[in-house]
Design a protein around this motif. Structure first.
Motif, PDB file in Angstrom:
ATOM      1  N   GLN A   1      41.977  42.068  23.734  1.00  0.00           N
ATOM      2  CA  GLN A   1      43.089  42.597  24.528  1.00  0.00           C
ATOM      3  C   GLN A   1      43.615  41.492  25.434  1.00  0.00           C
ATOM      4  OE1 GLN A   1      42.510  46.216  26.736  1.00  0.00           O
ATOM      5  NE2 GLN A   1      41.676  47.347  24.991  1.00  0.00           N
ATOM      6  N   LYS A   2      44.878  41.627  25.793  1.00  0.00           N
ATOM      7  CA  LYS A   2      45.477  40.740  26.783  1.00  0.00           C
ATOM      8  C   LYS A   2      45.183  41.324  28.164  1.00  0.00           C
ATOM      9  CE  LYS A   2      49.991  39.016  28.308  1.00  0.00           C
ATOM     10  NZ  LYS A   2      51.463  39.070  28.033  1.00  0.00           N
ATOM     11  N   VAL A   3      44.569  40.525  29.027  1.00  0.00           N
ATOM     12  CA  VAL A   3      44.164  41.024  30.340  1.00  0.00           C
ATOM     13  C   VAL A   3      44.712  40.124  31.443  1.00  0.00           C
ATOM     14  CG1 VAL A   3      42.041  42.075  29.476  1.00  0.00           C
ATOM     15  CG2 VAL A   3      42.001  39.715  30.311  1.00  0.00           C
ATOM     16  N   THR A   4      44.717  40.675  32.648  1.00  0.00           N
ATOM     17  CA  THR A   4      45.095  39.912  33.838  1.00  0.00           C
ATOM     18  C   THR A   4      43.982  40.024  34.864  1.00  0.00           C
ATOM     19  OG1 THR A   4      47.466  40.201  33.502  1.00  0.00           O
ATOM     20  CG2 THR A   4      46.732  39.686  35.740  1.00  0.00           C
ATOM     21  N   TYR A   5      43.489  38.866  35.301  1.00  0.00           N
ATOM     22  CA  TYR A   5      42.475  38.799  36.347  1.00  0.00           C
ATOM     23  C   TYR A   5      43.159  38.516  37.685  1.00  0.00           C
ATOM     24  CZ  TYR A   5      38.467  38.276  33.112  1.00  0.00           C
ATOM     25  OH  TYR A   5      37.491  38.462  32.170  1.00  0.00           O
ATOM     26  N   ALA A   6      42.681  39.173  38.727  1.00  0.00           N
ATOM     27  CA  ALA A   6      43.051  38.818  40.105  1.00  0.00           C
ATOM     28  C   ALA A   6      41.875  38.061  40.717  1.00  0.00           C
ATOM     29  CB  ALA A   6      43.359  40.066  40.923  1.00  0.00           C
ATOM     30  N   ILE A   7      42.153  36.892  41.284  1.00  0.00           N
ATOM     31  CA  ILE A   7      41.108  36.064  41.894  1.00  0.00           C
ATOM     32  C   ILE A   7      41.330  36.044  43.395  1.00  0.00           C
ATOM     33  CG2 ILE A   7      39.900  33.861  41.783  1.00  0.00           C
ATOM     34  CD1 ILE A   7      40.183  35.226  39.057  1.00  0.00           C
ATOM     35  N   PHE A   8      40.314  36.439  44.177  1.00  0.00           N
ATOM     36  CA  PHE A   8      40.495  36.541  45.623  1.00  0.00           C
ATOM     37  C   PHE A   8      39.199  36.224  46.351  1.00  0.00           C
ATOM     38  CE2 PHE A   8      38.670  40.540  44.454  1.00  0.00           C
ATOM     39  CZ  PHE A   8      38.000  41.030  45.565  1.00  0.00           C
ATOM     40  N   MET A   9      39.311  36.135  47.678  1.00  0.00           N
ATOM     41  CA  MET A   9      38.148  35.923  48.532  1.00  0.00           C
ATOM     42  C   MET A   9      38.164  36.918  49.674  1.00  0.00           C
ATOM     43  SD  MET A   9      37.626  31.816  48.530  1.00  0.00           S
ATOM     44  CE  MET A   9      36.011  32.047  49.294  1.00  0.00           C
ATOM     45  N   ARG A  10      37.000  37.106  50.287  1.00  0.00           N
ATOM     46  CA  ARG A  10      36.863  38.134  51.321  1.00  0.00           C
ATOM     47  C   ARG A  10      37.096  37.605  52.730  1.00  0.00           C
ATOM     48  NH1 ARG A  10      33.151  39.205  47.313  1.00  0.00           N
ATOM     49  NH2 ARG A  10      33.119  41.341  46.507  1.00  0.00           N
ATOM     50  N   ARG A  11      37.460  36.347  52.888  1.00  0.00           N
ATOM     51  CA  ARG A  11      37.702  35.770  54.203  1.00  0.00           C
ATOM     52  C   ARG A  11      38.941  34.868  54.115  1.00  0.00           C
ATOM     53  NH1 ARG A  11      34.864  30.677  56.327  1.00  0.00           N
ATOM     54  NH2 ARG A  11      37.077  30.261  56.636  1.00  0.00           N
ATOM     55  N   PRO A  12      39.571  34.575  55.244  1.00  0.00           N
ATOM     56  CA  PRO A  12      40.700  33.636  55.210  1.00  0.00           C
ATOM     57  C   PRO A  12      40.235  32.261  54.743  1.00  0.00           C
ATOM     58  CG  PRO A  12      40.675  34.869  57.278  1.00  0.00           C
ATOM     59  CD  PRO A  12      39.365  35.141  56.595  1.00  0.00           C
ATOM     60  N   VAL A  13      41.068  31.614  53.945  1.00  0.00           N
ATOM     61  CA  VAL A  13      40.743  30.288  53.426  1.00  0.00           C
ATOM     62  C   VAL A  13      42.030  29.473  53.304  1.00  0.00           C
ATOM     63  CG1 VAL A  13      38.696  31.024  52.132  1.00  0.00           C
ATOM     64  CG2 VAL A  13      40.954  31.075  51.025  1.00  0.00           C
ATOM     65  N   VAL A  14      41.871  28.235  52.913  1.00  0.00           N
ATOM     66  CA  VAL A  14      42.998  27.405  52.496  1.00  0.00           C
ATOM     67  C   VAL A  14      42.900  27.266  50.982  1.00  0.00           C
ATOM     68  CG1 VAL A  14      43.973  25.072  52.515  1.00  0.00           C
ATOM     69  CG2 VAL A  14      43.295  26.170  54.658  1.00  0.00           C
ATOM     70  N   SER A  15      43.969  27.567  50.289  1.00  0.00           N
ATOM     71  CA  SER A  15      43.964  27.555  48.831  1.00  0.00           C
ATOM     72  C   SER A  15      43.656  26.154  48.305  1.00  0.00           C
ATOM     73  CB  SER A  15      45.318  28.024  48.299  1.00  0.00           C
ATOM     74  OG  SER A  15      45.344  27.967  46.889  1.00  0.00           O
TER      75      SER A  15
END
Length: 399
Positions: free
Chosen positions: A56-70
């Motif tokens: 299947q074609k999927v989309t992942y969301a990538i995140f963190m639980r605290r403020p960061v600099v990308s």
């Protein structure tokens, strides 16, 4: 550029190696066997299930639980390499470009592509993203607080292997670049190792001498003389804390090399252990030197950690002011002061408040202090273009 013929050969070899690897370490797994060995086992099993019942074609969301600099640059290069190697279409929707501030829980990027080809990459992806983003955040705050001070990344010895060392060097460069843009900071100008020097626009690592060379020479002055005879055209930074004679040895070296001192090619480095005070200092004299130079720094409420950074043992603000006074008194106004030893974001902030007369800070303390804060998370939020995510993570669905 290196001076000796041997160093030139070594530099040319490093440059060839760097060109071959495309400014990315070859340490990251790209072969399927290595990825299978290093990823979580349930992802390998999930891959086999998908291969059996259909992709299947999927989309992942990538995140963190605290403020960061990308700081996604290394991860994106690796993902693009994996897409080429596995021959699948990969769409990267980067919501926060490199160097941008990211709030807690906000997706840094969305990845869209084949579940079969993405599912076993999650472990390695998250390992490389989270720590880089937190380290970049720390580097940014340190460089912003001490905006007129140059930084050297000396983190390599604190890293758990060369893979981590590359990630941390990259992160320092990202945080420093943000500090330059936002606050006019000097930021990180180099680092200690050749392998990652290119992240700072350098051809090789930077550094003069470790304590081991002082011990080998038998005296601080003799170590400086040995360095000068070996590298006569290079700027020289001399460690002055080995024999607990920071002021005495610093002035002795300056008197021995007056031309270097006058031309700004001589620096003294304070790396005094936290178990003792810099030469000539004790608690009363530490307060006194700050009272002479920055009285407001000690006239407010301070907790124990803040007081230690200001007037305690080790490389305190008082120690730096004392060295500056001693150098200036003898006319060595162009001799620079380099400081190291525990220069974390908190210590840098206190040094800024004390207006410590620093020229360079050598630090590895931008590395994340609480490793649990570096955990990045990936959740699939779309299956064949249909939004679907586990309950509680609906905020990740792409809008």
């Amino acid at each position: 550029m290196p001076d000796s013929t041997q160093e030139k050969r070594e530099h040319e070899k490093r440059q060839q190696d760097k060109d071959q690897r495309g400014e990315r370490s070859s340490l990251w797994p790209v072969d399927d066997g290595d990825i299978t060995a290093w990823t979580d086992h349930y992802f390998n099993r999930s891959k086999r299930v998908v291969e059996k019942f259909g992709d299947q074609k999927v989309t992942y969301a990538i995140f963190m639980r605290r403020p960061v600099v990308s700081a996604p640059g290394l991860v994106i290069k690796w993902l693009e390499e994996m897409a080429r190697k596995r021959n699948f279409d990969l769409e990267i929707d980067l919501r926060y470009a490199e160097g941008r501030w990211v709030g807690a829980g906000e997706p840094i990027m969305y990845l869209t592509g084949s579940l079969r080809h993405l599912v076993d990459l999650e472990t390695l992806l998250l390992q490389r993203l989270g720590p880089a983003c937190v380290a970049a955040y720390n580097a940014f705050t340190m460089c912003s607080d001490l905006h007129s001070v140059a930084f050297l990344a000396m983190d390599a010895r604190h890293c758990a292997g060369t893979d981590m060392a590359e990630i941390m060097a990259y992160a320092a460069s990202v945080g420093a670049d943000r500090a330059k843009r936002k606050n006019g900071a000097i930021g990180f100008i180099g680092n200690a190792t050749d392998a990652t020097a290119h992240y700072f626009g350098q051809d090789s690592g930077m550094g003069t001498m470790p304590h081991a060379l002082i011990g080998y020479a038998g005296s601080t002055l003799r170590a400086a003389e040995m360095f000068d005879e070996t590298f006569p055209g290079d700027p020289m930074t001399v460690l002055v804390d080995y024999f607990a004679r920071e002021i005495t040895d610093a002035l002795t070296v300056c008197r021995r090399f007056p031309k270097r001192a006058a031309e700004g090619l001589l620096s003294v480095r304070l790396d005094t252990a936290g178990s003792r005070f810099v030469e000539t200092l004790d608690p009363p004299s530490s307060y006194a030197v700050l009272e002479r130079n920055v009285p407001r720094a000690i006239r407010g409420y301070r907790n124990e950690e803040e007081l230690r950074y200001l007037v305690g043992p080790g490389v305190s603000a008082a120690a730096i002011w004392t060295m500056r006074e001693a150098l200036d008194k003898e006319g060595f106004t162009k001799v620079k002061i380099v400081a190291s030893s525990g220069f974390s974001p908190a210590k840098c902030r206190l040094m800024a408040e004390a207006e410590a007369p620093l020229d360079v800070v050598g630090t590895g303390s931008y590395l994340p202090n609480r490793w649990s804060e570096t955990y990045a998370t990936a959740d699939i939020v779309e299956y064949d273009n249909v939004p679907r995510v586990k309950v509680g993570r609906e905020f990740l669905i792409r809008k």
